[in-house]
Design a protein around this motif. Structure first.
Motif, short mmCIF file in Angstrom:
data_model
loop_
_atom_site.label_atom_id
_atom_site.label_comp_id
_atom_site.label_asym_id
_atom_site.label_seq_id
_atom_site.Cartn_x
_atom_site.Cartn_y
_atom_site.Cartn_z
N VAL A 91 0.89 -1.16 0.00
CA VAL A 91 0.00 0.00 0.00
C VAL A 91 0.92 1.21 0.00
O VAL A 91 1.80 1.33 0.86
N LYS A 92 0.74 2.10 -0.98
CA LYS A 92 1.63 3.25 -1.13
C LYS A 92 0.82 4.54 -1.11
O LYS A 92 -0.35 4.55 -1.48
N ASN A 93 1.47 5.61 -0.69
CA ASN A 93 0.86 6.93 -0.72
C ASN A 93 1.64 7.75 -1.73
O ASN A 93 2.84 7.99 -1.54
N GLY A 94 0.97 8.17 -2.80
CA GLY A 94 1.64 8.89 -3.87
C GLY A 94 1.03 10.25 -4.11
O GLY A 94 0.23 10.76 -3.32
N ARG A 95 1.39 10.84 -5.21
CA ARG A 95 0.96 12.18 -5.57
C ARG A 95 -0.56 12.31 -5.61
O ARG A 95 -1.11 13.34 -5.26
N TYR A 96 -1.26 11.27 -6.05
CA TYR A 96 -2.71 11.33 -6.20
C TYR A 96 -3.45 10.52 -5.15
O TYR A 96 -4.59 10.14 -5.35
N GLY A 97 -2.80 10.21 -4.03
CA GLY A 97 -3.45 9.48 -2.95
C GLY A 97 -2.93 8.06 -2.83
O GLY A 97 -1.87 7.70 -3.35
N MET A 98 -3.72 7.23 -2.12
CA MET A 98 -3.31 5.86 -1.81
C MET A 98 -3.56 4.93 -3.00
O MET A 98 -4.52 5.10 -3.74
N PHE A 99 -2.66 3.94 -3.15
CA PHE A 99 -2.81 2.94 -4.19
C PHE A 99 -2.01 1.71 -3.79
O PHE A 99 -1.23 1.74 -2.84
N ILE A 100 -2.21 0.61 -4.51
CA ILE A 100 -1.46 -0.62 -4.28
C ILE A 100 -0.57 -0.86 -5.49
O ILE A 100 -1.03 -0.82 -6.63
N GLY A 101 0.73 -1.07 -5.22
CA GLY A 101 1.68 -1.28 -6.31
C GLY A 101 2.79 -2.22 -5.88
O GLY A 101 2.94 -2.57 -4.71
N CYS A 102 3.59 -2.62 -6.83
CA CYS A 102 4.69 -3.55 -6.61
C CYS A 102 5.83 -2.87 -5.84
O CYS A 102 6.13 -1.70 -6.07
N THR A 103 6.46 -3.64 -4.92
CA THR A 103 7.59 -3.11 -4.16
C THR A 103 8.87 -3.03 -4.99
O THR A 103 9.82 -2.39 -4.58
N ASP A 104 8.88 -3.66 -6.17
CA ASP A 104 10.07 -3.65 -7.02
C ASP A 104 10.03 -2.52 -8.06
O ASP A 104 10.68 -2.60 -9.09
N TYR A 105 9.23 -1.48 -7.79
CA TYR A 105 9.21 -0.32 -8.68
C TYR A 105 10.58 0.34 -8.62
O TYR A 105 11.16 0.41 -7.56
N PRO A 106 11.19 0.80 -9.68
CA PRO A 106 10.72 1.01 -11.04
C PRO A 106 10.96 -0.16 -11.99
O PRO A 106 10.62 -0.07 -13.15
N HIS A 107 11.52 -1.27 -11.51
CA HIS A 107 11.75 -2.42 -12.39
C HIS A 107 10.43 -3.07 -12.80
O HIS A 107 10.32 -3.65 -13.88
N CYS A 108 9.42 -3.01 -11.91
CA CYS A 108 8.10 -3.55 -12.20
C CYS A 108 7.08 -2.44 -11.97
O CYS A 108 7.05 -1.82 -10.90
N ASN A 109 6.23 -2.16 -12.95
CA ASN A 109 5.27 -1.06 -12.88
C ASN A 109 3.86 -1.50 -12.53
O ASN A 109 2.91 -0.77 -12.79
N PHE A 110 3.68 -2.69 -11.94
CA PHE A 110 2.34 -3.18 -11.66
C PHE A 110 1.64 -2.31 -10.62
O PHE A 110 2.20 -1.99 -9.57
N VAL A 111 0.39 -1.91 -10.92
CA VAL A 111 -0.47 -1.13 -10.02
C VAL A 111 -1.87 -1.73 -10.10
O VAL A 111 -2.35 -2.07 -11.18
#
Length: 179
Positions: free
Chosen positions: A74-94
């Protein structure tokens, strides 16, 4: 390391515009301070002072990424909360929100006739409904859409408010008679 990333390591007096080699100056805009070329308007180079960071709120160890197998978070980004891969930027899964709405009745977008209206949440937590073909179609509603046709103008979607049903066309907005 790119030339742009080196800008953050130099004092402001030594930073030069990568386009025209003029000194950069601290400027202020609606989104806060930024670095801009002192030769503006001849050169319109700008650089954000603060990178938009994404922070990990919680790692979901039991949920593997379907693309690479690493854990999701669970990540908090520029546009709010979302779920994404912990291996970003190698994996861009959201994980996209609209994939979790299979039971909701989908209405066709009355503007483009290609997309469907989907429920979304903005970064402040307020719900709205927009075309899933965004950014090609920018149709959106702040009130819940309902299937129906406006009796005044023939617009293909109505909106539900506390006081009844209304035409979703902003130019019409006529209240519909109770059925």
């Amino acid at each position: 390391m790119t030339a742009d990333s080196n800008l953050f390591n130099l004092p402001l007096q030594q930073q030069l515009c990568p386009l025209c080699q003029q000194p950069l100056a601290m400027k202020s805009g609606k989104n806060g301070p930024f670095l801009g070329c002192s030769a503006y308007p001849a050169c319109n180079y700008i650089k954000a002072l603060h990178q938009h960071e994404t922070s990990i709120v919680k790692v979901l160890e039991s949920e593997p990424c379907p693309q690479c197998g690493n854990a999701l978070a669970v990540k908090n980004g520029r546009y709010g909360m979302f779920i994404g891969c912990t291996d970003y930027p190698h994996c861009n899964f959201v994980v996209h929100e609209h994939s979790e709405q299979p039971d909701i009745e989908r209405l066709a977008c009355p503007k483009c006739n290609n997309g469907q209206l989907t429920e979304r949440v903005n970064k402040f937590g307020k719900q709205f409904w927009g075309c899933d073909k965004y950014p090609k179609c920018k149709f959106l509603l702040n009130d819940k859409p309902v299937a129906g046709v406006c009796l005044s103008c023939g617009f293909g979607v109505l909106i539900e408010k506390k006081s009844g049903l209304y035409c979703a066309d902003k130019g019409c907005a006529e209240k519909q008679p109770a059925a």
